[in-house]
Design an enzyme around this catalytic site. Structure first.
Site, mmCIF file in Angstrom:
data_model
loop_
_atom_site.group_PDB
_atom_site.id
_atom_site.type_symbol
_atom_site.label_atom_id
_atom_site.label_comp_id
_atom_site.label_asym_id
_atom_site.label_seq_id
_atom_site.Cartn_x
_atom_site.Cartn_y
_atom_site.Cartn_z
ATOM 1 N N ASP A 98 0.846 -1.192 0.000
ATOM 2 C CA ASP A 98 0.000 0.000 0.000
ATOM 3 C C ASP A 98 0.886 1.249 0.000
ATOM 4 O O ASP A 98 1.915 1.300 0.662
ATOM 5 C CB ASP A 98 -0.908 -0.016 1.239
ATOM 6 C CG ASP A 98 -2.026 1.004 1.151
ATOM 7 O OD1 ASP A 98 -3.183 0.587 0.986
ATOM 8 O OD2 ASP A 98 -1.746 2.218 1.236
ATOM 9 N N ASN A 103 -12.891 -2.666 2.106
ATOM 10 C CA ASN A 103 -13.822 -1.560 2.282
ATOM 11 C C ASN A 103 -14.776 -1.528 1.088
ATOM 12 O O ASN A 103 -14.339 -1.653 -0.052
ATOM 13 C CB ASN A 103 -13.051 -0.240 2.384
ATOM 14 C CG ASN A 103 -12.220 -0.161 3.651
ATOM 15 O OD1 ASN A 103 -12.657 -0.621 4.701
ATOM 16 N ND2 ASN A 103 -11.026 0.407 3.560
ATOM 17 N N HIS A 140 -11.816 -0.559 -7.265
ATOM 18 C CA HIS A 140 -11.402 -1.881 -7.758
ATOM 19 C C HIS A 140 -11.221 -2.691 -6.492
ATOM 20 O O HIS A 140 -10.350 -2.361 -5.667
ATOM 21 C CB HIS A 140 -10.089 -1.750 -8.549
ATOM 22 C CG HIS A 140 -9.557 -3.039 -9.137
ATOM 23 N ND1 HIS A 140 -9.129 -3.138 -10.458
ATOM 24 C CD2 HIS A 140 -9.350 -4.270 -8.592
ATOM 25 C CE1 HIS A 140 -8.684 -4.362 -10.699
ATOM 26 N NE2 HIS A 140 -8.805 -5.079 -9.574
ATOM 27 N N HIS A 177 -10.318 -4.564 -3.374
ATOM 28 C CA HIS A 177 -8.988 -4.898 -2.855
ATOM 29 C C HIS A 177 -9.122 -5.292 -1.398
ATOM 30 O O HIS A 177 -10.004 -4.800 -0.686
ATOM 31 C CB HIS A 177 -8.030 -3.714 -3.012
ATOM 32 C CG HIS A 177 -8.577 -2.425 -2.491
ATOM 33 N ND1 HIS A 177 -9.469 -1.657 -3.216
ATOM 34 C CD2 HIS A 177 -8.393 -1.782 -1.318
ATOM 35 C CE1 HIS A 177 -9.792 -0.585 -2.506
ATOM 36 N NE2 HIS A 177 -9.168 -0.640 -1.350
HETATM 37 P P1 DGP Z 1 -9.526 2.018 0.302
HETATM 38 O O1 DGP Z 1 -9.706 3.238 1.157
HETATM 39 O O2 DGP Z 1 -9.957 0.763 0.986
HETATM 40 O O3 DGP Z 1 -10.147 2.176 -1.076
HETATM 41 O O4 DGP Z 1 -7.944 1.866 0.134
HETATM 42 C C1 DGP Z 1 -7.248 2.227 -1.012
HETATM 43 C C2 DGP Z 1 -5.794 2.064 -0.697
HETATM 44 O O5 DGP Z 1 -5.070 2.120 -1.918
HETATM 45 C C3 DGP Z 1 -5.209 3.161 0.201
HETATM 46 O O6 DGP Z 1 -4.746 2.560 1.404
HETATM 47 C C4 DGP Z 1 -4.049 3.736 -0.577
HETATM 48 C C5 DGP Z 1 -3.839 2.738 -1.692
HETATM 49 N N1 DGP Z 1 -3.453 3.314 -2.956
HETATM 50 C C6 DGP Z 1 -4.107 4.263 -3.668
HETATM 51 N N2 DGP Z 1 -3.467 4.522 -4.822
HETATM 52 C C7 DGP Z 1 -2.373 3.701 -4.842
HETATM 53 C C8 DGP Z 1 -1.325 3.502 -5.771
HETATM 54 O O7 DGP Z 1 -1.244 4.102 -6.834
HETATM 55 N N3 DGP Z 1 -0.376 2.575 -5.428
HETATM 56 C C9 DGP Z 1 -0.442 1.867 -4.251
HETATM 57 N N4 DGP Z 1 0.528 0.985 -4.017
HETATM 58 N N5 DGP Z 1 -1.433 2.018 -3.367
HETATM 59 C C10 DGP Z 1 -2.370 2.936 -3.651
#
Ligand code: DGP
Length: 114
Positions: free
Chosen positions: A30, A87, A98, A100
């Site tokens: 993340d 979430n 998407h 996750h």
């Molecule tokens: P949520 O709030 O459950 O939709 O979490 C989305 C997560 O995705 C958040 O913890 C940050 C992560 N995230 C967003 N954009 C990117 C990205 O471009 N790369 C990575 N590695 N993580 C990302």
């Protein structure tokens, strides 16, 4: 999906720090870790959220769960445990549309989920 960040990560158009990959699943660190171990596990196929799981993509989602034990083992969190969270929607603050799974561990987590 064209404008989906995680589809772009799957396609290699946006870089990520991968920890696991197979035909149907990708796991990567993340961007904003909230624990010593914070990895996102996703189906490569675009599934918007847990509300969009159906018979057409169920095997892709099942592949995520098949991969989790291997990922947890490789990250060193299998023995002590970890949390796996998806979430879904506004109240859960889903920011990336998407589906996750946040695999969070490497530290004693609170009993409270909220
Ligand atoms: P949520 O709030 O459950 O939709 O979490 C989305 C997560 O995705 C958040 O913890 C940050 C992560 N995230 C967003 N954009 C990117 C990205 O471009 N790369 C990575 N590695 N993580 C990302």
């Amino acid at each position: 999906m064209n404008d989906c960040i995680f589809c772009k990560i799957v396609a290699g158009e946006i870089p990520s720090k991968k920890v696991y990959e197979d035909e149907k699943v990708l796991a990567f660190y993340d961007l904003n870790p909230q624990a010593p171990v914070h990895v996102l596990v996703i189906p490569k196929k675009h599934v918007t959220s847990a509300l969009d799981v159906n018979e057409d993509n169920a095997s892709d989602v099942a592949a995520v769960f098949s991969a989790v034990p291997k990922i947890a083992e490789s990250l060193g969190v299998a023995a002590d445990g970890f949390r796996l969270i998806t979430n879904t929607g506004r109240h859960a603050c889903q920011s990336v549309k998407h589906m996750h799974f946040h695999l969070i561990g490497g530290v004693q987590l609170s009993e409270n989920i909220l």
